[in-house]
Scaffold this motif. Structure first.
Motif, mmCIF file in Angstrom:
data_model
loop_
_atom_site.group_PDB
_atom_site.id
_atom_site.type_symbol
_atom_site.label_atom_id
_atom_site.label_comp_id
_atom_site.label_asym_id
_atom_site.label_seq_id
_atom_site.Cartn_x
_atom_site.Cartn_y
_atom_site.Cartn_z
ATOM 1 N N GLY A 36 66.231 -6.621 4.918
ATOM 2 C CA GLY A 36 66.361 -6.582 3.425
ATOM 3 C C GLY A 36 66.908 -5.040 3.101
ATOM 4 O O GLY A 36 66.353 -4.298 3.140
ATOM 5 N N GLU A 163 74.087 -9.592 -2.437
ATOM 6 C CA GLU A 163 73.388 -10.022 -3.405
ATOM 7 C C GLU A 163 73.821 -11.876 -3.574
ATOM 8 O O GLU A 163 74.446 -12.168 -4.413
ATOM 9 C CB GLU A 163 73.983 -9.471 -4.743
ATOM 10 C CG GLU A 163 74.016 -8.011 -4.695
ATOM 11 C CD GLU A 163 72.649 -7.428 -5.153
ATOM 12 O OE1 GLU A 163 72.068 -8.359 -5.376
ATOM 13 O OE2 GLU A 163 72.582 -6.242 -5.174
ATOM 14 N N THR A 165 72.090 -14.216 -4.309
ATOM 15 C CA THR A 165 71.365 -15.047 -5.488
ATOM 16 C C THR A 165 71.810 -14.641 -6.810
ATOM 17 O O THR A 165 71.033 -15.119 -7.589
ATOM 18 C CB THR A 165 69.824 -15.045 -5.009
ATOM 19 O OG1 THR A 165 69.348 -13.942 -5.266
ATOM 20 C CG2 THR A 165 69.537 -15.801 -3.933
ATOM 21 N N ILE A 173 67.970 -20.475 -6.518
ATOM 22 C CA ILE A 173 67.562 -19.247 -5.708
ATOM 23 C C ILE A 173 66.718 -19.691 -4.600
ATOM 24 O O ILE A 173 66.671 -19.354 -3.484
ATOM 25 C CB ILE A 173 66.778 -18.274 -6.770
ATOM 26 C CG1 ILE A 173 67.877 -17.360 -7.501
ATOM 27 C CG2 ILE A 173 66.162 -17.093 -5.773
ATOM 28 C CD1 ILE A 173 67.174 -16.541 -8.747
ATOM 29 N N ARG A 177 67.563 -18.992 -0.630
ATOM 30 C CA ARG A 177 66.583 -18.267 0.139
ATOM 31 C C ARG A 177 66.310 -18.944 1.476
ATOM 32 O O ARG A 177 65.956 -18.452 2.511
ATOM 33 C CB ARG A 177 65.512 -17.904 -0.669
ATOM 34 C CG ARG A 177 65.811 -16.728 -1.880
ATOM 35 C CD ARG A 177 64.520 -16.531 -2.510
ATOM 36 N NE ARG A 177 64.598 -15.218 -3.474
ATOM 37 C CZ ARG A 177 63.903 -15.189 -4.504
ATOM 38 N NH1 ARG A 177 62.487 -15.706 -4.690
ATOM 39 N NH2 ARG A 177 64.034 -13.959 -5.460
ATOM 40 N N LYS A 181 66.646 -17.865 5.187
ATOM 41 C CA LYS A 181 65.903 -17.709 6.259
ATOM 42 C C LYS A 181 66.013 -18.570 7.460
ATOM 43 O O LYS A 181 65.542 -18.239 8.553
ATOM 44 C CB LYS A 181 64.228 -18.016 5.396
ATOM 45 C CG LYS A 181 62.960 -17.592 6.057
ATOM 46 C CD LYS A 181 61.762 -17.789 5.161
ATOM 47 C CE LYS A 181 60.635 -17.294 5.948
ATOM 48 N NZ LYS A 181 59.604 -17.406 5.005
ATOM 49 N N THR A 193 70.209 -6.533 -1.682
ATOM 50 C CA THR A 193 69.552 -7.199 -3.065
ATOM 51 C C THR A 193 68.944 -5.995 -3.880
ATOM 52 O O THR A 193 68.427 -4.966 -3.289
ATOM 53 C CB THR A 193 68.628 -8.254 -2.711
ATOM 54 O OG1 THR A 193 68.125 -8.849 -3.916
ATOM 55 C CG2 THR A 193 67.411 -7.647 -1.815
ATOM 56 N N ILE A 195 66.574 -7.710 -5.906
ATOM 57 C CA ILE A 195 65.410 -8.627 -6.447
ATOM 58 C C ILE A 195 64.351 -8.430 -5.463
ATOM 59 O O ILE A 195 64.353 -8.494 -4.145
ATOM 60 C CB ILE A 195 66.019 -9.747 -6.616
ATOM 61 C CG1 ILE A 195 66.979 -10.047 -7.508
ATOM 62 C CG2 ILE A 195 64.792 -10.734 -7.087
ATOM 63 C CD1 ILE A 195 68.061 -11.298 -7.323
ATOM 64 N N GLN A 197 61.329 -9.740 -5.102
ATOM 65 C CA GLN A 197 60.867 -10.817 -4.318
ATOM 66 C C GLN A 197 61.662 -11.580 -3.441
ATOM 67 O O GLN A 197 61.137 -12.334 -2.524
ATOM 68 C CB GLN A 197 60.562 -12.014 -5.684
ATOM 69 C CG GLN A 197 59.635 -11.743 -6.570
ATOM 70 C CD GLN A 197 60.421 -11.123 -7.936
ATOM 71 O OE1 GLN A 197 61.318 -10.465 -7.630
ATOM 72 N NE2 GLN A 197 59.923 -11.155 -9.036
ATOM 73 N N GLU A 198 62.831 -11.373 -3.453
ATOM 74 C CA GLU A 198 63.777 -11.712 -2.372
ATOM 75 C C GLU A 198 63.357 -10.924 -0.853
ATOM 76 O O GLU A 198 63.506 -11.824 -0.199
ATOM 77 C CB GLU A 198 65.262 -11.461 -2.653
ATOM 78 C CG GLU A 198 66.365 -12.286 -1.938
ATOM 79 C CD GLU A 198 67.318 -12.604 -3.152
ATOM 80 O OE1 GLU A 198 67.190 -13.653 -3.548
ATOM 81 O OE2 GLU A 198 68.326 -11.975 -3.300
ATOM 82 N N ILE A 202 61.993 -13.251 2.281
ATOM 83 C CA ILE A 202 62.948 -13.592 3.258
ATOM 84 C C ILE A 202 63.048 -12.692 4.459
ATOM 85 O O ILE A 202 63.070 -12.999 5.572
ATOM 86 C CB ILE A 202 64.463 -13.684 2.881
ATOM 87 C CG1 ILE A 202 64.617 -14.552 1.651
ATOM 88 C CG2 ILE A 202 65.390 -13.925 4.037
ATOM 89 C CD1 ILE A 202 66.142 -14.570 0.950
#
Length: 323
Positions: A36, A163, A165, A173, A177, A181, A193, A195, A197-198, A202
């Motif tokens: 990430g 990016e 999503t 989304i 995701r 994954k 990203t 984001i 939470q992403e 993942i």
């Protein structure tokens, strides 16, 4: 597919005139890892990804994809990478099948293997039932799937997704995701990203970049452990008399190695306090015990006292200075 797909970046820097977009960035991504690439807008994430995909060349430093230097073997690298830019390049007047056939030819996939490659990528991305639909009639989520399908069309060992999503609704989304994954089980994936939470949903590894420099890297729990040096706590008290949030907030540092304390009055005489206890000579737990004893001795009812896990959001805010 290369079973040992790997990206190695050492002291990578990129300048555009006097602007330092990326400065002294180093990291490694191994096989079947999902990295990430996290940072605020303009932090340098896309610049690094464009260097890795051969669209830009570094000003200094090295970037190797399967041992191939990006500034010496960009064509070979493009064969090994599936790239999904932030703005997916689609031809809206084509059907999904026509677009994939064009992408297969552009990828120099042999004619006898094109039909199979298209079928496999459409199946993987959940597009088999949409192959005769014009791309302009697809929802944004399914257009994103079409972009991802072309990225995996040639079965690359490495995926670079910028990016992926952005602009999707919550259901789309979740679907994208889940797909990423699953792909990460057999491919090396770099996922850019902003984001938070992403990353938690993942990624197996995290690299946080800020102002073109690496602020932290590793597994989320490793980053949290290295930067905490203590514990974040939440305390909920039912207080009596003159005690209030301001009093509690001022009192906490007298009771232990406390910093970053905040407190607020809530309903029915409750005070909710959050604070950070530094791990000192006797550890953070001893400070928490002193706070507990103080509350009991003052006849405050302790409704909650919890050690809180440092989240990826907490880490991001601390490292990037985001408000």
């Amino acid at each position: 597919m290369n079973a040992q797909a790997k990206i190695e970046v050492q002291n990578l820097s990129k300048q555009y005139g006097k602007v330092h977009a990326v400065t002294d960035v180093s990291f490694t991504v191994g096989d079947s890892e999902v990295l990430g690439f996290l940072g605020p807008n303009g932090a340098g994430k896309t610049t690094v990804m464009k260097i890795l995909t051969g669209f830009h060349f570094p000003s200094s430093g090295t970037a190797l994809v399967d041992g191939i230097s990006v500034d010496e073997g960009s064509l070979e690298i493009k064969k090994r990478i599936g790239y999904l830019p932030e703005n997916v390049p689609l031809y809206h007047d084509l059907t999904v099948d026509e677009y994939m056939a064009f992408a297969a030819e552009a990828r120099f996939i042999p004619k006898q293997k094109r039909a199979s490659a298209v079928n496999n990528s459409l199946e993987a991305c959940g597009l088999a039932d949409y192959r005769n639909r014009r791309i302009e009639t697809l929802s944004k989520g399914y257009r994103q799937r079409a972009g991802l399908a072309q990225a995996i069309l040639h079965d690359p060992p490495i995926l670079i997704l910028d990016e992926p999503t952005t602009g999707l609704d919550p259901n789309q989304i979740i679907e994208i995701r889940s797909l990423i994954k699953e792909l990460g089980k057999s491919k090396t994936v770099i996922l850019s990203t902003h984001i938070l939470q992403e990353v938690e949903a993942i990624c197996t590894q995290v690299l946080i970049i800020n102002d073109g420099r690496i602020a932290a890297q590793g597994r989320p729990e490793e980053i949290a452990g290295s930067m905490k040096g203590g514990d974040t706590w939440e305390l909920v008290l039912k207080v009596t008399g003159e005690a209030n949030a301001d009093y509690i907030c001022g009192k906490l540092p007298e009771l232990g190695d406390v910093s970053g304390q905040t407190a607020e009055n809530t309903d029915n005489g409750l005070v909710r306090a959050n604070f950070f206890i530094t791990a000192g000579e006797h550890g953070s737990t001893s400070s928490a015990e002193r706070i507990f004893d103080w509350a009991v001795n003052n006849n405050y009812k302790i409704l909650e006292m919890n050690r809180k896990k440092l989240s990826i959001e907490d880490i991001f805010v601390k490292l990037t200075g985001a408000q």
